[in-house]
Design a protein around this motif. Structure first.
Motif, PDB file in Angstrom:
ATOM      1  N   SER A 176      19.535  23.197 -10.406  1.00  0.00           N
ATOM      2  CA  SER A 176      19.068  24.296  -9.562  1.00  0.00           C
ATOM      3  C   SER A 176      20.188  24.806  -8.678  1.00  0.00           C
ATOM      4  CB  SER A 176      17.906  23.819  -8.683  1.00  0.00           C
ATOM      5  OG  SER A 176      18.360  22.816  -7.773  1.00  0.00           O
ATOM      6  N   ASP A 177      19.951  25.958  -8.040  1.00  0.00           N
ATOM      7  CA  ASP A 177      20.946  26.492  -7.112  1.00  0.00           C
ATOM      8  C   ASP A 177      21.192  25.520  -5.963  1.00  0.00           C
ATOM      9  OD1 ASP A 177      21.126  28.729  -8.659  1.00  0.00           O
ATOM     10  OD2 ASP A 177      19.840  29.970  -7.371  1.00  0.00           O
ATOM     11  N   ALA A 178      20.144  24.850  -5.531  1.00  0.00           N
ATOM     12  CA  ALA A 178      20.277  23.914  -4.418  1.00  0.00           C
ATOM     13  C   ALA A 178      20.922  22.602  -4.846  1.00  0.00           C
ATOM     14  CB  ALA A 178      18.911  23.649  -3.790  1.00  0.00           C
ATOM     15  N   ASP A 179      20.775  22.254  -6.123  1.00  0.00           N
ATOM     16  CA  ASP A 179      21.288  20.978  -6.606  1.00  0.00           C
ATOM     17  C   ASP A 179      21.905  21.162  -7.990  1.00  0.00           C
ATOM     18  OD1 ASP A 179      21.863  18.295  -6.794  1.00  0.00           O
ATOM     19  OD2 ASP A 179      19.868  17.734  -7.508  1.00  0.00           O
ATOM     20  N   PRO A 180      23.052  21.871  -8.053  1.00  0.00           N
ATOM     21  CA  PRO A 180      23.658  22.155  -9.360  1.00  0.00           C
ATOM     22  C   PRO A 180      24.421  20.952  -9.903  1.00  0.00           C
ATOM     23  CG  PRO A 180      25.023  23.054  -7.625  1.00  0.00           C
ATOM     24  CD  PRO A 180      23.812  22.478  -6.948  1.00  0.00           C
ATOM     25  N   SER A 181      24.622  20.963 -11.212  1.00  0.00           N
ATOM     26  CA  SER A 181      25.434  19.945 -11.873  1.00  0.00           C
ATOM     27  C   SER A 181      26.462  20.635 -12.762  1.00  0.00           C
ATOM     28  CB  SER A 181      24.572  19.011 -12.726  1.00  0.00           C
ATOM     29  OG  SER A 181      23.689  18.252 -11.920  1.00  0.00           O
ATOM     30  N   LEU A 182      27.641  20.061 -12.847  1.00  0.00           N
ATOM     31  CA  LEU A 182      28.671  20.521 -13.768  1.00  0.00           C
ATOM     32  C   LEU A 182      28.671  19.596 -14.976  1.00  0.00           C
ATOM     33  CD1 LEU A 182      31.600  21.316 -11.294  1.00  0.00           C
ATOM     34  CD2 LEU A 182      30.430  22.971 -12.760  1.00  0.00           C
ATOM     35  N   GLU A 183      28.353  20.153 -16.138  1.00  0.00           N
ATOM     36  CA  GLU A 183      28.263  19.371 -17.370  1.00  0.00           C
ATOM     37  C   GLU A 183      29.410  19.753 -18.296  1.00  0.00           C
ATOM     38  OE1 GLU A 183      26.153  17.001 -17.800  1.00  0.00           O
ATOM     39  OE2 GLU A 183      24.808  17.378 -16.090  1.00  0.00           O
ATOM     40  N   PHE A 184      30.291  18.789 -18.555  1.00  0.00           N
ATOM     41  CA  PHE A 184      31.436  19.054 -19.422  1.00  0.00           C
ATOM     42  C   PHE A 184      30.967  19.354 -20.838  1.00  0.00           C
ATOM     43  CE2 PHE A 184      34.463  17.506 -22.593  1.00  0.00           C
ATOM     44  CZ  PHE A 184      35.544  18.329 -22.320  1.00  0.00           C
ATOM     45  N   ARG A 185      31.589  20.388 -21.465  1.00  0.00           N
ATOM     46  CA  ARG A 185      31.232  20.754 -22.832  1.00  0.00           C
ATOM     47  C   ARG A 185      32.416  20.628 -23.806  1.00  0.00           C
ATOM     48  NH1 ARG A 185      26.635  19.644 -21.504  1.00  0.00           N
ATOM     49  NH2 ARG A 185      25.076  21.223 -20.958  1.00  0.00           N
ATOM     50  N   SER A 186      33.626  21.082 -23.422  1.00  0.00           N
ATOM     51  CA  SER A 186      34.739  21.023 -24.366  1.00  0.00           C
ATOM     52  C   SER A 186      36.039  21.390 -23.655  1.00  0.00           C
ATOM     53  CB  SER A 186      34.511  21.978 -25.541  1.00  0.00           C
ATOM     54  OG  SER A 186      34.508  23.333 -25.099  1.00  0.00           O
ATOM     55  N   TYR A 187      37.159  21.239 -24.403  1.00  0.00           N
ATOM     56  CA  TYR A 187      38.473  21.692 -23.960  1.00  0.00           C
ATOM     57  C   TYR A 187      38.903  22.873 -24.823  1.00  0.00           C
ATOM     58  CZ  TYR A 187      38.827  17.060 -21.762  1.00  0.00           C
ATOM     59  OH  TYR A 187      38.611  15.935 -21.009  1.00  0.00           O
ATOM     60  N   PHE A 188      39.766  23.713 -24.258  1.00  0.00           N
ATOM     61  CA  PHE A 188      40.411  24.755 -25.047  1.00  0.00           C
ATOM     62  C   PHE A 188      41.885  24.799 -24.692  1.00  0.00           C
ATOM     63  CE2 PHE A 188      42.333  28.959 -25.318  1.00  0.00           C
ATOM     64  CZ  PHE A 188      42.208  29.185 -26.677  1.00  0.00           C
TER      65      PHE A 188
END
Length: 494
Positions: A363-375
Motif C-alpha cells: 500500500s501507499d502507507a506500507d510499500p515494499s520493493l520487490e526485486f525482479r531482475s537486472y539489466f
C-alpha cells in the motif's frame, strides 16, 4: 490523437531581477560568462577519428571518432566542448531542460545550449564557476548548481581548498537565468559535506522550491563533514525572494546507521548519492551508497523512509533511481567502480554494474520493493573504456516502460522494462574508446529524452543529439515539456 497532459505544480512563479537583493548584484560581478555561438557538426559532415594521448590539456575542436549505432537510432548532431571547457579536466555532467535551452553542468561551471534546432545546437553562454560536480536543475528564472569540491570561498573566482579546512565552502549555488545568454549569481547556501547532487522538489502551492541535497563520505578530520552523516540537507528557495534561500532541515534518514559495510554488507551508507522524486505522488526513491529507499515526501521538510532494501551480492554503490510513469516500479543503478572503471565485460558479468528493477507492491502507507531482475548493456566494452550504469530517463510512451540511459563509454542504451523480469535493449549509440591505449574518464554522463530527441552530455565529448525511430516509442514525440529536470519526474497521460 491523445494529447499529452503535463501535470505540474500549480501557480509556478517566474522571478525577475527585481526580486534579487543588492547582495546578488555583488555576487554576480564574480561570474565570468563566456558568450558562445559555436555550431554543431551534423550527420551531413561526419567527424574524423581522433586519437587521444594519455594526458591532454586541450581537446581539439574537431573531436570526432568512430560511432556504431542500431538501425533505429540516428545521430543528428555533435557539438564538442568549447573553450574554456575544452580540456580533459572539465567534465561535462548532468542536464536540465527549459523551453529551447539545455543547461549542462560541468566541473568548472555550466553551459547553456540553444536547442531550438536540435540538428544544429549552438552555445548560448558558458558560466565559469568551478566547484564540481556541477549537478544542475532549473525552475522558472532560476538555476541550481551543486558544489561538491571544497573551495576557498563561495564565489566563482574561489580557489580549490580541502575538506580539512574549517573555512572551506561547498554547497548549493543559485543563478538567475531569466536571460539564458547572461546568467547571474544570486545566492548560495553551504551544506555539510557539500552537494554531490541535488533534487528539485516543488512545494504543493508553487510558492517555493525545495532542494534535497545528497552528499556522503564524511571523516573525523573534516570539520564540516563529520560522521555519521546519515542525513540529507534540505534547502528552501522562496520564489518571490530567492536571495533569502536557506537551509531549513537536515532529516536523518538512517537513524540506525544504514548498511554497515564489510564484513556484514557491501558498502557502508554514510549519506545518499542521489534522490529522484515524483512530486505528484509525494513519492521519492533514494540511492544511498549501500541502501535503496522509498520516501514519503508529503511533508517536503520532513521526508519519511517507508522502505529500505539492500543487495550485498551484486550492488557495489546505489547510485540513482528512475520511476515508471505509474510509480509502480523503480530502476536503481549500481555504479560499480565509481564510473572510472571498465566493468562492461565478460569478467565482471551481467549483474554487477547493472540496473536493478524493483516493483513497488503493498500500500501507499506500507510499500515494499520487490526485486525482479537486472539489466546491463549486452555489448562488451574494451579495457580502456570506463563503463557502468548511469543517468537516464523515461521515454514518455503510451504503452510500456521504456528508458534511455547513459553508460559512460558504453554509450547510450534504449531499453524496455515493461516486463520487469525480462528487460531488453531495443537500441543503442556507442563510440569507440576515447583512448585506445589508456583508461581515461570519458563517455556519456547523462542521456535524457526531451521533446522528441535524445540529448547526451559527454564527459569529454560535449553535446550529442540523437533521434530514435521505433514504433514502440514514436508516440512519445507527442509529449512536449516546457521544463524538465530528470530527477524531478513529471507525470504524463498514457
Amino acid at each position: 490523437m491523445v494529447r499529452a497532459v503535463l501535470r505540474r505544480s500549480p501557480n509556478r512563479r517566474r522571478v525577475g531581477a527585481a526580486a534579487f537583493s543588492a547582495a546578488a548584484t555583488l555576487l554576480a560581478a564574480t561570474v565570468l560568462v563566456v558568450p558562445g555561438a559555436a555550431a554543431a557538426s551534423t550527420e551531413d559532415s561526419p567527424p574524423e577519428e581522433l586519437s587521444t594521448p594519455a594526458v591532454v590539456e586541450q581537446l581539439p575542436q574537431d573531436l570526432q571518432d568512430t560511432i556504431s549505432h542500431s538501425d533505429n537510432i540516428r545521430p543528428l548532431a555533435t557539438l564538442p566542448k568549447q573553450p574554456p571547457f575544452d580540456n580533459t579536466g572539465s567534465f561535462g555532467t548532468d542536464i536540465a531542460f527549459q523551453g529551447k535551452y539545455a543547461y549542462v553542468g560541468n566541473y568548472d561551471g555550466f553551459v547553456v545550449y540553444d536547442i531550438r534546432n536540435p540538428r544544429k545546437p549552438t552555445v548560448a553562454s558558458q558560466v565559469i564557476c568551478p566547484g564540481g560536480q556541477g549537478d544542475v536543475s532549473v525552475s522558472g528564472d532560476l538555476l541550481y548548481f551543486s558544489v561538491d569540491y571544497p573551495r576557498s570561498n563561495n564565489s566563482c573566482d574561489s580557489e580549490p581548498s580541502t575538506a580539512a579546512d574549517p573555512d572551506a565552502w561547498e554547497g548549493i549555488r543559485v543563478f538567475d537565468i531569466s536571460d539564458p545568454t547572461r546568467p547571474a549569481y544570486v545566492t548560495d547556501v553551504a551544506t555539510d559535506c557539500g552537494s554531490h547532487t541535488h533534487t528539485l522538489v516543488p512545494d504543493h502551492d508553487g510558492e517555493a522550491d525545495y532542494l534535497y541535497i545528497s552528499s556522503y563520505s564524511p571523516s573525523a578530520n573534516f570539520p564540516n563533514c563529520a560522521p555519521p552523516h546519515d542525513k540529507i540537507s534540505i534547502v528552501k528557495v522562496p520564489l518571490a525572494d530567492p536571495a533569502s534561500t536557506e537551509l531549513v532541515a537536515e532529516p536523518v534518514l538512517f537513524p540506525e546507521g544504514g548498511n554497515p559495510g564489510p564484513p556484514e554488507g557491501a558498502r557502508a551508507t554514510t549519506g545518499c548519492h542521489d534522490i529522484t522524486v515524483y512530486p505528484e505522488k509525494d513519492l521519492a526513491a533514494g540511492a544511498c551508497m549501500g541502501d535503496g529507499i522509498l520516501l514519503d515526501i508529503t511533508d517536503r521538510e520532513a521526508p519519511v523512509v517507508t522502505e529500505q532494501v539492500r543487495d550485498d551480492v551484486n550492488f557495489a554503490f546505489w547510485h540513482s533511481a528512475t520511476f515508471n510513469n505509474e510509480g509502480t516500479k523503480v530502476v536503481f543503478t549500481d555504479e560499480l567502480g565509481g564510473g572510472g572503471a571498465a566493468t562492461c565485460n565478460a569478467e565482471i558479468g551481467e549483474t554487477r554494474g547493472a540496473n536493478g528493477i524493483y516493483d513497488i507492491t503493498g500500500s501507499d502507507a506500507d510499500p515494499s520493493l520487490e526485486f525482479r531482475s537486472y539489466f546491463k548493456i549486452p555489448r562488451h566494452q574494451g579495457d580502456t573504456e570506463n563503463c557502468v550504469a548511469h543517468n537516464g530517463s523515461l521515454i514518455p510512451t503510451r504503452n510500456g516502460d521504456y528508458m534511455v540511459q547513459a553508460w559512460y563509454q558504453g554509450g547510450i542504451s534504449v531499453w524496455d522494462f515493461t516486463d520487469s523480469e525480462n528487460p531488453e535493449e531495443i537500441g543503442y549509440f556507442d563510440r569507440e574508446a576515447f583512448d585506445s591505449e589508456n583508461l581515461l574518464t570519458a563517455g556519456s554522463w547523462s542521456a535524457y529524452y526531451y521533446n522528441g530527441y535524445i540529448y547526451s552530455s559527454g564527459i569529454q565529448e560535449g553535446l550529442d543529439v540523437l533521434e530514435i525511430n521505433d514504433r514502440r516509442v514514436n508516440d512519445a514525440k507527442r509529449v512536449q515539456f516546457d521544463e524538465f529536470n530528470p530527477q524531478t519526474q513529471p507525470s504524463y497521460q498514457r
